[in-house]
Enzyme design. Structure first.
Site, short mmCIF file in Angstrom:
data_model
loop_
_atom_site.label_atom_id
_atom_site.label_comp_id
_atom_site.label_asym_id
_atom_site.label_seq_id
_atom_site.Cartn_x
_atom_site.Cartn_y
_atom_site.Cartn_z
N CYS A 2 4.90 15.45 -3.55
CA CYS A 2 4.68 16.35 -5.12
C CYS A 2 5.95 16.35 -5.94
O CYS A 2 7.44 16.20 -4.77
CB CYS A 2 4.16 17.78 -4.67
N ARG A 27 5.43 11.82 -8.73
CA ARG A 27 5.45 11.79 -7.63
C ARG A 27 4.03 12.27 -7.13
O ARG A 27 3.97 12.46 -6.26
CB ARG A 27 6.92 12.78 -7.55
N TRP A 75 0.35 16.19 -5.77
CA TRP A 75 -0.47 15.31 -5.29
C TRP A 75 -0.72 15.95 -3.80
O TRP A 75 -0.59 16.57 -3.51
CB TRP A 75 0.38 14.25 -5.04
N ASN A 99 6.79 21.10 -1.86
CA ASN A 99 6.38 20.07 -0.90
C ASN A 99 6.35 19.78 0.01
O ASN A 99 7.57 19.82 0.85
CB ASN A 99 7.62 18.64 -2.69
N GLY A 100 5.37 18.72 0.89
CA GLY A 100 4.84 19.04 2.60
C GLY A 100 4.27 19.51 2.82
O GLY A 100 2.98 19.41 2.27
N GLU A 482 1.49 -9.54 -0.67
CA GLU A 482 2.30 -8.29 -1.55
C GLU A 482 1.35 -8.72 -2.71
O GLU A 482 1.47 -7.81 -4.04
CB GLU A 482 3.42 -8.86 -1.81
N LYS A 486 -0.43 -5.40 -4.74
CA LYS A 486 0.11 -4.80 -6.00
C LYS A 486 -1.70 -4.71 -6.97
O LYS A 486 -1.71 -4.39 -7.72
CB LYS A 486 0.94 -5.72 -6.60
N GLU A 489 -3.96 -2.22 -6.44
CA GLU A 489 -3.79 -0.87 -6.41
C GLU A 489 -4.02 -0.28 -7.07
O GLU A 489 -3.70 0.75 -8.84
CB GLU A 489 -1.92 -0.33 -5.37
N HIS A 505 -10.79 -18.42 10.50
CA HIS A 505 -11.12 -17.96 11.64
C HIS A 505 -12.18 -16.81 11.25
O HIS A 505 -11.76 -15.62 12.04
CB HIS A 505 -9.56 -17.19 11.92
N LYS A 601 4.25 7.98 -6.21
CA LYS A 601 5.17 7.58 -5.88
C LYS A 601 6.35 7.18 -4.67
O LYS A 601 6.99 6.32 -3.95
CB LYS A 601 6.64 7.04 -6.96
C1 F6R Z 1 3.11 -0.64 -3.31
C2 F6R Z 1 4.39 0.66 -3.25
C3 F6R Z 1 4.37 1.22 -1.79
C4 F6R Z 1 5.11 1.65 -0.98
C5 F6R Z 1 5.30 2.36 -0.24
C6 F6R Z 1 6.61 2.82 0.38
O1 F6R Z 1 3.55 -1.08 -4.76
O2 F6R Z 1 4.87 1.40 -3.90
O3 F6R Z 1 3.59 0.46 -1.09
O4 F6R Z 1 6.40 0.36 -1.17
O5 F6R Z 1 4.58 3.73 -0.22
O6 F6R Z 1 7.74 3.72 -0.64
P1 F6R Z 1 9.40 3.16 -0.13
O7 F6R Z 1 9.58 2.13 -0.12
O8 F6R Z 1 9.59 4.75 -0.69
O9 F6R Z 1 9.40 4.05 1.73
#
Ligand code: F6R
Length: 606
Positions: A2, A27, A75, A99-100, A482, A486, A489, A505, A601
């Site tokens: 948050c 966030r 969030w 937040n937490g 990756e 991407k 998500e 497999h 984020k």
């Molecule tokens: C995917 C993404 C997440 C972050 C993950 C780690 O696009 O953004 O998978 O990579 O939450 O976040 P950080 O790098 O901030 O520890």
């Protein structure tokens, strides 16, 4: 997770809090709220489900000129996204944003007999606990300190009271909190982004610290009321960096700015004349670098995949070394053994991810060196590691990580080169990588320019599918992982990734007309083996898109062929095609590109 903001000063609090919440919206964006007070202690509280713009509409109907307030963008962890679960939460005279996670909130709730709770949140329990201790003979600061001693869990909080309408009390344990210092005004934020444009002077609270903030004054102390000496730091204050600058979304801006962000990552660290690398800030002597026998790389999501990709390169560059790459949320609870001469690379864009932070602390407590590979300057992990390298990719606002991945992988490759140099690996071998890193930003720039339209066209066709399979070998395998992350998500297309050699497999059973496949065909010594994988998929009626830097002809539905001088690092260049692809598929599906559903984020809770 948050976002938290606060303001006390001479200006209208609502405007400042709203603009802060908009900056922090990445966030968390399921609901938001603001509480402001006038000097008689009368409170205006507004809370709305949905985006901050909903709250803005609400506030425009009930304007006030209050000069102090707190705000929150949520969030959800406990309780659905709804108005009554939105912060600030109120109990008696106390209003609180948090937040937490308060882990013992159920026990505390039982003890707060007689209190009528209206939300399902742990935060309301904390508000009620503070309120129950806030008797007439004590001040807010003491009630907050007493309450926090009864709490287990994580928190960054900002609290105001009707009885003390000139004060905001803040505290932190495990969730970030920053106090911005202006002239006759004080700002609170869970992320420095919200302070940009207001002040560049800030105090980062440490765990176990709290502060009493009034207009232009901050009194810092521990939860046990021991004074703490104030360390004021200067933060980056470039507003351009947190704006879209003409792009429709932060995501496409951040994808397109990779040539620039990567240049800044590499700048001053590649010593081209000597074909060497020099990373400042590692805090490791030459002898310590030489003695490294084992590297453990810790991260979550994209940061984990960047680590996985780097591990392939570090093994190739250094030779005599083991590299383990671990997902932080698993590693923190495993009975892991760290051999002597282990160094841990802690990878995080935000520098606040709860699981990654917990692993770092555990590894450090075992006497091993921890090095941060962090983007957000001044973040908790960056401040607690023994040393490290900022990736300097600049603020990443879009929830999906793109430019951070490219920079994190590049920094870890540089780290591998520096270890190799210390171990006396031949310059012939390491210099190949130095040269490839040096041209990487330009190569990415060319590919972005030449292939953006092609990928946009392509994505329209493939956005109709329900499932996708990403395949790659060797260094292209982490890139495939990756790519799948991407796509899923931001487009919500179900996507999985496998090492091409694993197809037989199990995953080959998936292939049917609901699937398309993305195969990364790097022009290396394994390309013929990758081609066999392609034939196997074709034989089962696959719909394959090949992403390649090879001039070979591939039998597939679509080929995206790039020209690049990069050979060893070509998978990093091919990855930007996947970023564009995910962006345009998401756009074609009409999704919220920068703020995909259910995500946030910075994941500061477990
Ligand atoms: C995917 C993404 C997440 C972050 C993950 C780690 O696009 O953004 O998978 O990579 O939450 O976040 P950080 O790098 O901030 O520890």
């Amino acid at each position: 997770m948050c976002g938290i903001v606060g303001y006390v000063g001479d200006r209208e609090a609502n405007n400042i809090l709203l603009s802060g919440l908009k900056r922090l919206e990445y966030r968390g964006y399921d609901s938001s709220g603001i509480a402001t007070l006038n000097n008689r202690g009368e409170v205006s509280l507004a809370r709305k489900k949905g985006k901050v713009s909903e709250l803005e509409d609400e506030l425009s109907k009930n304007k006030n000129s209050n000069k102090i307030g707190i705000g929150h963008t949520r969030w959800a962890t406990h309780g659905e996204p709804s108005e009554h679960n939105a912060h600030p939460h109120r109990s008696g005279d106390v209003y609180l944003v948090h937040n937490g996670i308060i882990e013992n909130y159920k026990e505390l709730k039982e003890e707060l007999e007689g209190h009528k709770f209206i939300s399902q949140t742990d935060t309301e329990v904390l508000a009620a606990l503070i309120d129950s201790l806030y008797t007439n003979d004590i001040i807010l600061k003491d009630a907050v300190a007493q309450a926090l001693k009864l709490v287990t869990g994580t928190y960054g909080i900002a609290v105001v009271s009707k009885r003390e309408p000139d004060t905001i009390v803040v505290a932190r344990s495990g969730s970030p909190l920053i106090i911005g210092l202006g002239k006759g005004e004080t700002f609170i934020a869970s992320d420095a982004t919200a302070l940009i444009g207001h002040t560049d002077q800030a105090i980062y609270l440490n765990d176990g610290e709290m502060a009493v903030c009034t207009a232009g004054a901050v009194d810092l102390m521990t939860l046990s009321a021991q004074p703490v000496s104030t360390k004021v730091e200067t933060i980056a204050n470039d507003i351009q960096k947190i704006q879209k600058n003409g792009y429709d979304h932060f995501l496409i801006k951040e994808i397109m700015e990779q040539p620039t962000s990567l240049r800044s990552t590499l700048s001053g660290r590649l010593i081209l004349g000597e074909n060497r690398v020099q990373l400042g800030g590692l805090n490791l002597s030459l002898a310590e670098l030489k003695d490294i026998e084992n590297i453990v790389i810790v991260g979550c999501g994209t940061a984990y995949y960047a680590g996985l990709l780097a591990s392939y390169y570090i093994e190739k560059i250094v030779g005599n070394i083991t590299v383990d790459v671990v997902v932080a949320s698993e590693f923190r609870y495993r009975s892991f053994y760290l051999p002597k001469n282990t160094v841990a690379l802690i990878v995080s864009q935000s520098g606040e991810t709860a699981d990654t932070l917990a692993c770092m602390r555990e590894i450090k407590s075992r006497g091993m060196k921890t090095l941060g590979i962090i983007n957000a300057v001044g973040s908790t992990i960056a401040r607690e590691v023994d040393g490290g390298v900022y990736v300097h990719a600049g603020p990443e606002i879009s929830v999906a990580s793109t430019k951070a991945f490219t920079s994190q992988a590049s920094v870890m490759i540089m780290f591998g080169i520096q270890v190799a140099q210390a171990k006396g690996v031949s310059l012939e071998k390491t210099s190949e990588y130095v040269k490839e890193l040096n041209i990487l930003p330009k190569e990415i720039e060319t590919v972005l320019k030449n292939h953006r339209n092609e990928i946009e066209e392509l994505s329209k066709k493939y956005s109709k599918y329900d499932h996708a399979l990403f395949l790659g070998r060797d260094t292209s395998f982490p890139v495939a992982l990756e790519g799948a992350l991407k796509l899923k998500e931001i487009s919500y297309i179900h996507a999985e990734a496998y090492a091409t050699g694993e197809l037989k497999h199990g995953p080959i059973a998936l292939i049917d007309n609901r699937f398309f496949e993305i195969m990364i065909m790097n022009d290396d010594w394994l390309i013929d083996k990758s081609s066999s994988g392609l034939s196997e998929v074709n034989a089962r009626g696959g719909h394959v898109i090949v992403l390649t830097n090879s001039s070979k002809k591939f039998e597939c539905e679509t080929t995206v062929r790039i020209k690049t001088k990069n050979k060893l690092l070509a998978p990093i260049v091919l990855n930007v095609l996947q970023q564009l692809f995910a962006y345009y598929v998401s756009l074609a599906k009409g999704n919220e590109v920068d703020q995909p559903r259910n995500l946030a984020k910075s994941v500061t809770v477990e």
